[in-house]
Design an enzyme around this catalytic site. Structure first.
Site, PDB file in Angstrom:
ATOM      1  N   LYS A   1     -11.746  -9.868  -2.506  1.00  0.00           N
ATOM      2  CA  LYS A   1     -10.390  -9.510  -2.929  1.00  0.00           C
ATOM      3  C   LYS A   1     -10.226  -9.794  -4.419  1.00  0.00           C
ATOM      4  O   LYS A   1     -10.647 -10.846  -4.910  1.00  0.00           O
ATOM      5  CB  LYS A   1      -9.359 -10.292  -2.112  1.00  0.00           C
ATOM      6  CG  LYS A   1      -7.912  -9.865  -2.406  1.00  0.00           C
ATOM      7  CD  LYS A   1      -6.918 -10.576  -1.496  1.00  0.00           C
ATOM      8  CE  LYS A   1      -5.486 -10.136  -1.788  1.00  0.00           C
ATOM      9  NZ  LYS A   1      -4.496 -10.793  -0.914  1.00  0.00           N
TER      10      LYS A   1
ATOM     11  N   SER B   1      -1.101  -7.965   1.726  1.00  0.00           N
ATOM     12  CA  SER B   1      -1.583  -7.472   0.449  1.00  0.00           C
ATOM     13  C   SER B   1      -3.085  -7.231   0.398  1.00  0.00           C
ATOM     14  O   SER B   1      -3.582  -6.599  -0.528  1.00  0.00           O
ATOM     15  CB  SER B   1      -1.214  -8.483  -0.644  1.00  0.00           C
ATOM     16  OG  SER B   1      -1.893  -9.708  -0.445  1.00  0.00           O
TER      17      SER B   1
ATOM     18  N   SER C   1      -0.763 -11.778   4.662  1.00  0.00           N
ATOM     19  CA  SER C   1      -1.570 -10.798   3.925  1.00  0.00           C
ATOM     20  C   SER C   1      -3.009 -10.641   4.388  1.00  0.00           C
ATOM     21  O   SER C   1      -3.717  -9.764   3.906  1.00  0.00           O
ATOM     22  CB  SER C   1      -1.570 -11.135   2.427  1.00  0.00           C
ATOM     23  OG  SER C   1      -0.299 -10.897   1.874  1.00  0.00           O
TER      24      SER C   1
END
Length: 480
Positions: A74, A149, A173
């Site tokens: 990420k 997210s 998320s």
């Protein structure tokens, strides 16, 4: 090969069915052909170098189960010498000068980083539509959101672009995109994994985690990511067990709590049916189901968005156009530089949360908003403590619906409702998981597992036993 788990790839590498370089080239080819927009940066040259190092290590007989496994990182974890943008224009040109602790641990295990995944800007969002690099598509339906997210990470695993991916979970998320993309997602107890080198959104909530195909894979990765870090003041000095040891424990006598507040109006009927079918599967394995109550969880959304926005306002004040990050070219003086750099560099959702947080922290409103929200946070934590005196695990939905259409939700408050079942877990700092348990409207549905503090082993055991009895985690999107 993109359907294989960590365990299966390890066996293939060990048996010399393929090399790390060949495996990496295969994944890079899939990424280059993909239309998911799951990656912000593809580190192809670095990945091939790391793959060759892994091959050399395997040849010498010094390999671990994770040596040479390709993963997606990420883009909120600092990676030395590689762009780390947090999905924002503000950090579009930022090259991290150091590695996050998580990045360092993954490097030490000779894993292969394929690239940095797309995400909602500064991890603020539930759909991955808030990214400066455009929205990520759901591998099950390119017209749907992947969740956020950590949407790029979820899409990369579900779409066969990486074997596993890292994520962060501030309000859901990891669990929400894992649910919407039909994969396994684990958010550990707050403090279980170091936050050092993670670009901060809300420091008392942010927690690194893992997105994988199976619970067994999640246990393997957690083994190396977990642990105390002196560079992170919120890191816990809690002993790290071998998370793979208890995966095969029986679930006979397991007590499951179903919060009645999680099954009220607003939950899609098909999603609810899938959740209850999964619960019945656990009953067939010897588990006992009880209805429980988390009365203060109904206040989770306003409580979270007040506290998280306050922390966001503080954390993002460091991005001012002076030291690093985006700098406006139109500014006439220092004050104008601050204003124009932040106005141009931040997206609308980030600016909205900064304003909410700044307002809630301002003189005359601190007690009415921030202090009151912290008191409610304590009540939510106390609710969980009472329930865990009676049950071993809490189960319920991750999201009230399956993935919705890209661009279909314009109202911020409606978007915030997507996290209604996940936020209370972050407010309490508890571990949580999402595992695939079925489909509704041809889209994946995830079951949320919530454990007591430091009970990751139990959650992974519960998830693993379910995955031995079902094949929902083996389902693959048709276009992938």
């Amino acid at each position: 090969m993109h359907t294989k788990t960590i365990v299966e790839l390890y066996k293939g590498l060990k048996n010399k069915d393929f090399s790390c370089v060949e495996l990496t080239q295969y994944y890079l080819s899939r990424i280059n052909q993909s239309k998911l927009n799951a990656f912000i940066t593809v580190t192809d040259e670095l990945a091939l170098v790391q793959a060759q190092v892994a091959d050399d290590k395997i040849a010498l007989g010094n390999a671990s189960i994770l040596t040479g496994i390709p993963y997606a990182h990420k883009d909120i974890f600092c990676t030395k010498g590689v762009k780390t943008s947090a999905g924002s224009k503000m950090l579009d040109t930022f090259i991290a000068p150091y590695d996050a602790t998580v990045s360092q641990k993954l490097n030490q295990m000779n894993l292969v980083m394929l690239g940095k995944t797309n995400m909602d800007e500064f991890a603020m969002g539930s759909s991955n539509e808030n990214s400066f690099y455009n929205a990520v598509k759901n591998p099950w339906n390119y017209l749907k959101i992947p969740g956020g997210s950590s949407g790029g990470s979820a899409a990369s695993v579900a779409g066969g672009l990486s074997c596993f991916a890292t994520g962060t979970d501030t309000g859901g998320s990891i669990r929400q995109p894992a649910s919407l993309c039909g994969i396994t997602g684990l958010k550990p107890t707050y403090g279980r994994i170091s936050r050092y080198g993670i670009i901060a959104y809300a420091s008392s909530f942010d927690q690194a985690g893992i997105m994988t195909k199976t619970s067994q894979d999640a246990a393997i990765v957690l083994n190396i990511m977990a642990g105390f870090d002196e560079k992170d003041s919120t890191s816990a000095e809690q002993k790290v067990p071998d998370y793979t040891t208890n995966l095969n424990n029986s679930l006979q006598g397991l007590i499951i709590g179903l919060p009645k507040e999680f099954f009220l109006s607003g939950l899609d009927n098909e999603v609810a049916n899938n959740i209850m079918f999964a619960v019945k599967e656990f009953e067939s394995m010897g588990a006992i189901v009880k209805e429980v109550s988390l009365p203060n969880s109904v206040y989770a959304i306003p409580t979270y968005y007040i506290i998280a926005s306050c922390e966001c306002s503080s954390n993002l004040s460091r991005l001012d156009g002076v030291r690093y990050g985006y700098r406006s070219k139109e500014s006439k003086n220092l004050e104008d530089l601050y204003l124009s750099s932040r106005s141009e560099g931040f997206g609308e959702e980030v600016k909205r949360r900064i304003m909410i947080g700044t307002y809630a922290l301002s003189t005359g409103y601190y007690d009415a908003y921030y202090l009151k929200a912290q008191k409610v946070r304590r009540l939510i934590s106390n609710d969980f403590k009472k329930v865990f005196e009676k049950v071993d695990v809490i189960m319920g939905p991750v999201s009230p619906t399956t993935a919705f259409d890209l661009g279909s939700v314009k109202d911020p408050v409606s978007m915030y409702l997507a996290d209604i079942y996940t936020l209370s877990v972050n407010l309490a700092g508890l571990p949580g998981m999402s595992i695939p348990v079925g489909f509704a409207q041809d889209l994946p549905v995830g079951l949320q597992l919530i454990g007591n503090y430091w009970s990751e082993s139990k959650l992974l055991n519960i998830a693993h036993q379910f995955q031995l009895q079902t094949d929902w985690h083996l389902r693959i999107p048709q276009e992938c």
